[in-house]
Design a protein around this motif. Structure first.
Motif, PDB file in Angstrom:
ATOM      1  N   VAL A  72      35.766  52.159  69.665  1.00 11.04           N
ATOM      2  CA  VAL A  72      34.390  52.494  70.031  1.00 11.04           C
ATOM      3  C   VAL A  72      34.393  53.489  71.186  1.00 11.04           C
ATOM      4  CG1 VAL A  72      32.159  51.591  70.773  1.00 11.04           C
ATOM      5  CG2 VAL A  72      33.595  50.246  69.234  1.00 11.04           C
ATOM      6  N   SER A  73      35.001  53.099  72.290  1.00 11.66           N
ATOM      7  CA  SER A  73      35.239  53.981  73.423  1.00 11.66           C
ATOM      8  C   SER A  73      36.249  53.292  74.333  1.00 11.66           C
ATOM      9  CB  SER A  73      33.952  54.292  74.196  1.00 11.66           C
ATOM     10  OG  SER A  73      33.640  53.244  75.095  1.00 11.66           O
ATOM     11  N   HIS A  74      36.690  54.008  75.359  1.00  7.94           N
ATOM     12  CA  HIS A  74      37.654  53.404  76.275  1.00  7.94           C
ATOM     13  C   HIS A  74      37.054  52.246  77.070  1.00  7.94           C
ATOM     14  CE1 HIS A  74      35.665  56.542  78.728  1.00  7.94           C
ATOM     15  NE2 HIS A  74      35.858  55.708  79.745  1.00  7.94           N
ATOM     16  N   HIS A  75      35.738  52.188  77.164  1.00 11.42           N
ATOM     17  CA  HIS A  75      35.099  51.086  77.884  1.00 11.42           C
ATOM     18  C   HIS A  75      35.311  49.751  77.171  1.00 11.42           C
ATOM     19  CE1 HIS A  75      33.142  53.758  80.730  1.00 11.42           C
ATOM     20  NE2 HIS A  75      32.768  54.522  79.718  1.00 11.42           N
ATOM     21  N   ASP A  76      35.683  49.798  75.907  1.00  8.49           N
ATOM     22  CA  ASP A  76      35.866  48.576  75.123  1.00  8.49           C
ATOM     23  C   ASP A  76      37.337  48.201  74.942  1.00  8.49           C
ATOM     24  OD1 ASP A  76      33.013  48.077  74.365  1.00  8.49           O
ATOM     25  OD2 ASP A  76      33.235  50.053  73.476  1.00  8.49           O
ATOM     26  N   PHE A  77      38.242  48.869  75.648  1.00  6.96           N
ATOM     27  CA  PHE A  77      39.649  48.474  75.605  1.00  6.96           C
ATOM     28  C   PHE A  77      39.805  47.000  76.009  1.00  6.96           C
ATOM     29  CE2 PHE A  77      41.842  52.845  76.515  1.00  6.96           C
ATOM     30  CZ  PHE A  77      41.453  53.288  75.261  1.00  6.96           C
ATOM     31  N   ILE A  78      40.797  46.361  75.434  1.00 10.26           N
ATOM     32  CA  ILE A  78      41.151  45.011  75.852  1.00 10.26           C
ATOM     33  C   ILE A  78      42.620  44.990  76.274  1.00 10.26           C
ATOM     34  CG2 ILE A  78      39.437  43.879  74.385  1.00 10.26           C
ATOM     35  CD1 ILE A  78      41.744  43.211  72.440  1.00 10.26           C
ATOM     36  N   ILE A  79      42.955  44.107  77.210  1.00 10.31           N
ATOM     37  CA  ILE A  79      44.344  43.830  77.551  1.00 10.31           C
ATOM     38  C   ILE A  79      44.733  42.529  76.877  1.00 10.31           C
ATOM     39  CG2 ILE A  79      46.006  43.339  79.376  1.00 10.31           C
ATOM     40  CD1 ILE A  79      44.355  44.939  81.302  1.00 10.31           C
ATOM     41  N   GLN A  80      45.843  42.560  76.152  1.00 10.40           N
ATOM     42  CA  GLN A  80      46.291  41.345  75.488  1.00 10.40           C
ATOM     43  C   GLN A  80      47.761  41.084  75.788  1.00 10.40           C
ATOM     44  OE1 GLN A  80      45.437  42.210  71.380  1.00 10.40           O
ATOM     45  NE2 GLN A  80      47.315  43.392  71.081  1.00 10.40           N
ATOM     46  N   ASN A  81      48.150  39.827  75.670  1.00 11.49           N
ATOM     47  CA  ASN A  81      49.547  39.435  75.818  1.00 11.49           C
ATOM     48  C   ASN A  81      50.183  39.355  74.447  1.00 11.49           C
ATOM     49  OD1 ASN A  81      49.719  39.000  78.724  1.00 11.49           O
ATOM     50  ND2 ASN A  81      48.319  37.296  78.398  1.00 11.49           N
ATOM     51  N   VAL A  82      51.338  40.003  74.294  1.00 12.11           N
ATOM     52  CA  VAL A  82      52.049  40.012  73.013  1.00 12.11           C
ATOM     53  C   VAL A  82      53.517  39.702  73.257  1.00 12.11           C
ATOM     54  CG1 VAL A  82      50.458  41.667  71.957  1.00 12.11           C
ATOM     55  CG2 VAL A  82      52.503  42.494  73.128  1.00 12.11           C
ATOM     56  N   THR A  83      54.183  39.273  72.210  1.00  6.34           N
ATOM     57  CA  THR A  83      55.613  38.969  72.294  1.00  6.34           C
ATOM     58  C   THR A  83      56.415  40.266  72.352  1.00  6.34           C
ATOM     59  OG1 THR A  83      55.297  36.924  71.045  1.00  6.34           O
ATOM     60  CG2 THR A  83      57.540  37.815  71.138  1.00  6.34           C
ATOM     61  N   LEU A  84      57.396  40.304  73.233  1.00 10.96           N
ATOM     62  CA  LEU A  84      58.305  41.450  73.303  1.00 10.96           C
ATOM     63  C   LEU A  84      59.489  41.192  72.388  1.00 10.96           C
ATOM     64  CD1 LEU A  84      59.261  44.141  74.522  1.00 10.96           C
ATOM     65  CD2 LEU A  84      60.332  42.818  76.367  1.00 10.96           C
ATOM     66  N   SER A  85      59.618  42.018  71.357  1.00 11.01           N
ATOM     67  CA  SER A  85      60.737  41.863  70.422  1.00 11.01           C
ATOM     68  C   SER A  85      61.983  42.565  70.963  1.00 11.01           C
ATOM     69  CB  SER A  85      60.369  42.438  69.054  1.00 11.01           C
ATOM     70  OG  SER A  85      60.058  43.816  69.169  1.00 11.01           O
ATOM     71  N   LYS A  86      63.142  42.179  70.481  1.00 11.11           N
ATOM     72  CA  LYS A  86      64.377  42.843  70.862  1.00 11.11           C
ATOM     73  C   LYS A  86      64.457  44.199  70.165  1.00 11.11           C
ATOM     74  CE  LYS A  86      67.043  38.616  71.636  1.00 11.11           C
ATOM     75  NZ  LYS A  86      68.240  37.831  71.243  1.00 11.11           N
ATOM     76  N   PRO A  87      65.141  45.177  70.764  1.00 10.48           N
ATOM     77  CA  PRO A  87      65.275  46.472  70.103  1.00 10.48           C
ATOM     78  C   PRO A  87      66.124  46.359  68.842  1.00 10.48           C
ATOM     79  CG  PRO A  87      66.722  46.360  72.008  1.00 10.48           C
ATOM     80  CD  PRO A  87      65.866  45.130  72.050  1.00 10.48           C
ATOM     81  N   ARG A  88      65.776  47.144  67.827  1.00  9.85           N
ATOM     82  CA  ARG A  88      66.619  47.226  66.629  1.00  9.85           C
ATOM     83  C   ARG A  88      67.927  47.926  66.989  1.00  9.85           C
ATOM     84  NH1 ARG A  88      61.892  49.285  62.399  1.00  9.85           N
ATOM     85  NH2 ARG A  88      60.609  47.391  62.529  1.00  9.85           N
TER      86      ARG A  88
END
Length: 343
Positions: free
Chosen positions: A15-31
């Motif tokens: 929509v716009s940058h005003h609607d950005f969200i911060i979320q927590n996600v799992t960090l995967s190992k590098p391939r």
């Protein structure tokens, strides 16, 4: 160092940058062919605003924003050669653009648009996309290189590279434009720059730009360019205005000169006048960032000339939305940066 199990990342909502969200996600190992980068800084660009509004061609739905980041390698896949933990790096804008011309497949590896970007604490990228950042630059400075700097370098050192003594016209004082001025100066060219603000022109003057034109007080700036060049016109133009400035650029460029089409911030609703372009034998070249090889070449120039990117303002990670708003206000000269790490 032990890597965190989860990390924070921004996610666009389209929509716009005003609607950005911060979320927590799992960090995967590098391939096996990847490294993990701890992102220290991210710089913003005009494209990021378009992506935030879901207006960028071919973009992923709700991507992690931003293409331009700098950080340190914190994990290395088992098949990776030539890179180690602690190396200071940036991934290239398009991960698969190693050398040569861009293709559709390469374009579709563009960070922060076609694929998830760097506005996060850590990212896994293929080792072939990495470029070592100059030791003398801070992470904030280095984060400005992958798009704005490389775009300007590709324009001025592409198929028809500028020469010492050439005249280069730069439109505006945004990221690409300021880098264009710095690269031209570092290469021995004479630079003319335009802006609507005397304060912004003063910043350019401090960088060493020789000729300053305020296009509000001098709307026929193309005539002033011809006066400066004794009627010959400039050899290269960094054209970021678009359709509403292209005719003025055509008048300002020399016969058989180069107009590098990079942006369209001025808008407009008509095309390039074909007949005058042919009669003046002008070359128009659209620029789509650059390759890892060009990035490395540019860094050698920067190191030799000790070029420091112009960073206007730095925002903390938690205030990235404010950083976007500042970019959108066009009050900046040079680059707007997001500091991801606190140390």
């Amino acid at each position: 160092m032990a890597l965190p199990a989860t990390i924070r990342e921004y996610r666009s909502q389209g929509v716009s940058h005003h609607d950005f969200i911060i979320q927590n996600v799992t960090l995967s190992k590098p391939r096996t062919n990847e490294v993990t980068i701890k992102i220290h800084a991210v710089s913003l660009q005009y494209r990021d605003l378009a992506v935030s509004k879901a207006r960028y061609p071919g973009q992923k739905e709700k991507p992690v924003p931003c293409s331009d980041g700098a950080g340190e390698i914190v994990a290395v896949g088992k098949d990776v050669k030539g890179w180690k933990i602690g190396d200071r790096v940036s991934p290239n804008f398009a991960l698969d653009h190693i050398h040569g011309d861009v293709t559709e497949a390469i374009k579709n590896t563009g960070l922060g648009g076609q694929i998830d970007g760097v506005l996060r604490e850590y990212i896994n990228v293929p080792a072939h996309s990495l470029v070592r950042i100059p030791d003398y630059l801070t992470y904030e400075e280095a984060s400005t290189l992958p798009c704005a700097a490389l775009t300007a370098y590709n324009a001025l050192h592409g198929p028809v590279p500028l020469k010492g003594g050439d005249y280069v016209l730069v439109l505006g004082t945004g990221g690409v434009s300021i880098f264009g001025a710095q690269i031209a100066l570092a290469s021995g060219a004479t630079v003319i720059i335009t802006s609507s603000s005397d304060a912004k022109l003063e910043v350019a003057k401090k960088l060493g730009v020789q000729h300053l034109i305020n296009y509000n007080t001098n709307p026929n700036w193309e005539d002033e360019v011809l006066k400066i060049t004794q009627g010959r016109g400039v050899d290269h133009i960094i054209e970021v205005g678009g359709i509403d400035t292209i005719q003025k650029s055509m008048k300002a460029v020399r016969y058989a000169g180069q107009v590098h089409i990079i942006g369209y911030v001025s808008g407009g609703d008509s095309g390039i006048p074909i007949r005058p372009a042919i009669h003046k034998a002008i070359t128009f070249r659209a620029i789509l960032i650059g390759s890892v090889t060009q990035f490395e070449d540019m860094n050698r120039l920067f190191i030799t000339r000790q070029v420091h990117p112009v960073v206007d303002k730095v925002f903390p990670f938690e205030e990235a939305i404010e950083g976007y708003s500042y970019l959108e206000s066009q009050k900046h000269v040079g680059k707007v940066v997001i500091k991801v790490t606190k140390n």
